[in-house]
Design a protein around this motif. Structure first.
Motif, PDB file in Angstrom:
ATOM      1  N   LEU A  51      37.593  17.473 -66.874  1.00 34.08           N
ATOM      2  CA  LEU A  51      37.514  16.025 -67.088  1.00 34.08           C
ATOM      3  C   LEU A  51      38.728  15.505 -67.848  1.00 34.08           C
ATOM      4  CD1 LEU A  51      33.732  15.603 -67.976  1.00 34.08           C
ATOM      5  CD2 LEU A  51      34.867  15.052 -65.818  1.00 34.08           C
ATOM      6  N   MET A  52      39.198  16.269 -68.818  1.00 36.60           N
ATOM      7  CA  MET A  52      40.399  15.865 -69.557  1.00 36.60           C
ATOM      8  C   MET A  52      41.610  15.827 -68.622  1.00 36.60           C
ATOM      9  SD  MET A  52      39.727  15.116 -72.683  1.00 36.60           S
ATOM     10  CE  MET A  52      41.333  15.197 -73.410  1.00 36.60           C
ATOM     11  N   ASP A  53      41.784  16.877 -67.825  1.00 39.93           N
ATOM     12  CA  ASP A  53      42.905  16.917 -66.877  1.00 39.93           C
ATOM     13  C   ASP A  53      42.827  15.752 -65.896  1.00 39.93           C
ATOM     14  OD1 ASP A  53      43.822  19.207 -68.083  1.00 39.93           O
ATOM     15  OD2 ASP A  53      43.015  20.560 -66.562  1.00 39.93           O
ATOM     16  N   ASP A  54      41.627  15.471 -65.395  1.00 36.45           N
ATOM     17  CA  ASP A  54      41.474  14.388 -64.432  1.00 36.45           C
ATOM     18  C   ASP A  54      41.736  13.036 -65.090  1.00 36.45           C
ATOM     19  OD1 ASP A  54      40.900  13.798 -61.678  1.00 36.45           O
ATOM     20  OD2 ASP A  54      39.017  12.899 -62.352  1.00 36.45           O
ATOM     21  N   SER A  55      41.289  12.858 -66.317  1.00 33.68           N
ATOM     22  CA  SER A  55      41.544  11.602 -67.027  1.00 33.68           C
ATOM     23  C   SER A  55      43.034  11.396 -67.259  1.00 33.68           C
ATOM     24  CB  SER A  55      40.799  11.588 -68.366  1.00 33.68           C
ATOM     25  OG  SER A  55      39.413  11.619 -68.154  1.00 33.68           O
ATOM     26  N   LEU A  56      43.718  12.459 -67.663  1.00 37.23           N
ATOM     27  CA  LEU A  56      45.162  12.350 -67.869  1.00 37.23           C
ATOM     28  C   LEU A  56      45.882  12.020 -66.560  1.00 37.23           C
ATOM     29  CD1 LEU A  56      45.725  15.274 -70.378  1.00 37.23           C
ATOM     30  CD2 LEU A  56      45.842  12.817 -70.850  1.00 37.23           C
ATOM     31  N   HIS A  57      45.425  12.632 -65.479  1.00 37.61           N
ATOM     32  CA  HIS A  57      46.010  12.340 -64.165  1.00 37.61           C
ATOM     33  C   HIS A  57      45.800  10.867 -63.799  1.00 37.61           C
ATOM     34  CE1 HIS A  57      47.006  12.570 -59.935  1.00 37.61           C
ATOM     35  NE2 HIS A  57      45.827  12.038 -59.672  1.00 37.61           N
ATOM     36  N   LEU A  58      44.576  10.375 -63.995  1.00 35.95           N
ATOM     37  CA  LEU A  58      44.289   8.983 -63.655  1.00 35.95           C
ATOM     38  C   LEU A  58      45.087   8.014 -64.524  1.00 35.95           C
ATOM     39  CD1 LEU A  58      40.440   9.192 -63.044  1.00 35.95           C
ATOM     40  CD2 LEU A  58      42.241   8.914 -61.335  1.00 35.95           C
ATOM     41  N   LEU A  59      45.265   8.341 -65.797  1.00 32.70           N
ATOM     42  CA  LEU A  59      46.084   7.493 -66.673  1.00 32.70           C
ATOM     43  C   LEU A  59      47.535   7.474 -66.212  1.00 32.70           C
ATOM     44  CD1 LEU A  59      44.644   8.357 -70.190  1.00 32.70           C
ATOM     45  CD2 LEU A  59      44.508   6.154 -69.002  1.00 32.70           C
ATOM     46  N   THR A  60      48.043   8.621 -65.778  1.00 30.41           N
ATOM     47  CA  THR A  60      49.418   8.709 -65.278  1.00 30.41           C
ATOM     48  C   THR A  60      49.580   7.884 -64.008  1.00 30.41           C
ATOM     49  OG1 THR A  60      49.611  10.927 -66.201  1.00 30.41           O
ATOM     50  CG2 THR A  60      51.224  10.299 -64.537  1.00 30.41           C
ATOM     51  N   VAL A  61      48.637   8.010 -63.100  1.00 31.21           N
ATOM     52  CA  VAL A  61      48.691   7.257 -61.842  1.00 31.21           C
ATOM     53  C   VAL A  61      48.628   5.757 -62.138  1.00 31.21           C
ATOM     54  CG1 VAL A  61      47.378   6.725 -59.741  1.00 31.21           C
ATOM     55  CG2 VAL A  61      47.758   9.096 -60.413  1.00 31.21           C
ATOM     56  N   LYS A  62      47.770   5.357 -63.061  1.00 30.85           N
ATOM     57  CA  LYS A  62      47.649   3.941 -63.404  1.00 30.85           C
ATOM     58  C   LYS A  62      48.949   3.428 -64.029  1.00 30.85           C
ATOM     59  CE  LYS A  62      44.588   0.700 -65.711  1.00 30.85           C
ATOM     60  NZ  LYS A  62      43.376   0.526 -66.507  1.00 30.85           N
ATOM     61  N   ALA A  63      49.572   4.238 -64.906  1.00 30.14           N
ATOM     62  CA  ALA A  63      50.837   3.837 -65.528  1.00 30.14           C
ATOM     63  C   ALA A  63      51.939   3.696 -64.473  1.00 30.14           C
ATOM     64  CB  ALA A  63      51.234   4.845 -66.599  1.00 30.14           C
ATOM     65  N   GLU A  64      51.992   4.614 -63.522  1.00 29.38           N
ATOM     66  CA  GLU A  64      52.989   4.534 -62.452  1.00 29.38           C
ATOM     67  C   GLU A  64      52.751   3.309 -61.575  1.00 29.38           C
ATOM     68  OE1 GLU A  64      52.745   8.256 -60.429  1.00 29.38           O
ATOM     69  OE2 GLU A  64      53.611   9.371 -62.098  1.00 29.38           O
ATOM     70  N   TYR A  65      51.491   2.985 -61.342  1.00 33.22           N
ATOM     71  CA  TYR A  65      51.159   1.827 -60.522  1.00 33.22           C
ATOM     72  C   TYR A  65      51.605   0.545 -61.220  1.00 33.22           C
ATOM     73  CZ  TYR A  65      48.355  -1.636 -58.041  1.00 33.22           C
ATOM     74  OH  TYR A  65      47.944  -2.730 -57.332  1.00 33.22           O
ATOM     75  N   ARG A  66      51.421   0.491 -62.534  1.00 38.69           N
ATOM     76  CA  ARG A  66      51.816  -0.711 -63.278  1.00 38.69           C
ATOM     77  C   ARG A  66      53.334  -0.868 -63.288  1.00 38.69           C
ATOM     78  NH1 ARG A  66      47.789  -1.259 -68.466  1.00 38.69           N
ATOM     79  NH2 ARG A  66      46.010  -1.931 -67.244  1.00 38.69           N
ATOM     80  N   LYS A  67      54.079   0.233 -63.313  1.00 41.50           N
ATOM     81  CA  LYS A  67      55.539   0.157 -63.284  1.00 41.50           C
ATOM     82  C   LYS A  67      56.047  -0.436 -61.977  1.00 41.50           C
ATOM     83  CE  LYS A  67      56.540   3.984 -66.409  1.00 41.50           C
ATOM     84  NZ  LYS A  67      57.100   5.339 -66.515  1.00 41.50           N
ATOM     85  N   GLU A  68      55.321  -0.140 -60.900  1.00 37.27           N
ATOM     86  CA  GLU A  68      55.719  -0.634 -59.581  1.00 37.27           C
ATOM     87  C   GLU A  68      55.495  -2.130 -59.452  1.00 37.27           C
ATOM     88  OE1 GLU A  68      53.639   1.627 -56.673  1.00 37.27           O
ATOM     89  OE2 GLU A  68      54.629   3.506 -57.198  1.00 37.27           O
ATOM     90  N   GLU A  69      54.589  -2.687 -60.226  1.00 36.77           N
ATOM     91  CA  GLU A  69      54.293  -4.125 -60.129  1.00 36.77           C
ATOM     92  C   GLU A  69      55.377  -4.900 -60.725  1.00 36.77           C
ATOM     93  OE1 GLU A  69      50.569  -4.701 -62.120  1.00 36.77           O
ATOM     94  OE2 GLU A  69      49.460  -4.225 -60.335  1.00 36.77           O
TER      95      GLU A  69
END
Length: 126
Positions: free
Chosen positions: A108-126
């Motif tokens: 769950l920790m690994d998955d949460s960190l992955h989701l936070l990374t994906v969300k941060a990358e998505y925000r950079k693209e905006e």
């Protein structure tokens, strides 16, 4: 769609409990229903893990937990007499499941960190 599926599960569970409480408490039916739901849960989680294994390298943790939990559930189904009049199948089941939440928490920790990374990358693209 997820809300409809959740509502269906709530209705099925409510009907199951109502039947056992007010119509007839059938131990065999209850065990069969629990085993069926357990198998569906096993297949659903393993399917999700296999679907995401190439994209999420930490998914192996989830697979191990799911397989071990369901494998250890056999201790509940295939009961044996107590060893030394102390350790029965139920006690061994409880003891053997102790390390599994730690591995699942790691997943769950690994998955949460992955989701936070994906969300941060998505925000950079905006």
């Amino acid at each position: 769609m997820a809300s409809l599926f959740g509502a269906l599960l709530i209705v099925l569970f409510t009907c199951h409990v109502w039947y056992l409480t007010y119509v007839h408490f059938d131990y065999g039916y209850n065990m069969a229903a629990n085993v069926l739901i357990g198998l569906i849960n096993l297949l659903w989680w393993l399917g999700w893990c296999l679907w995401n294994r190439a994209r999420l390298p930490y998914v192996w943790k989830c697979m191990i937990v799911v397989v071990l939990l369901h494998g250890l559930a056999l201790l509940e189904l295939l009961d044996f007499p107590p060893v030394l009049w102390v350790l029965d199948a139920h006690a061994v089941w409880h003891f053997s499941t102790i390390p599994l939440p730690f591995l699942f928490y790691s997943f769950l920790m690994d998955d949460s960190l992955h989701l936070l990374t994906v969300k941060a990358e998505y925000r950079k693209e905006e």
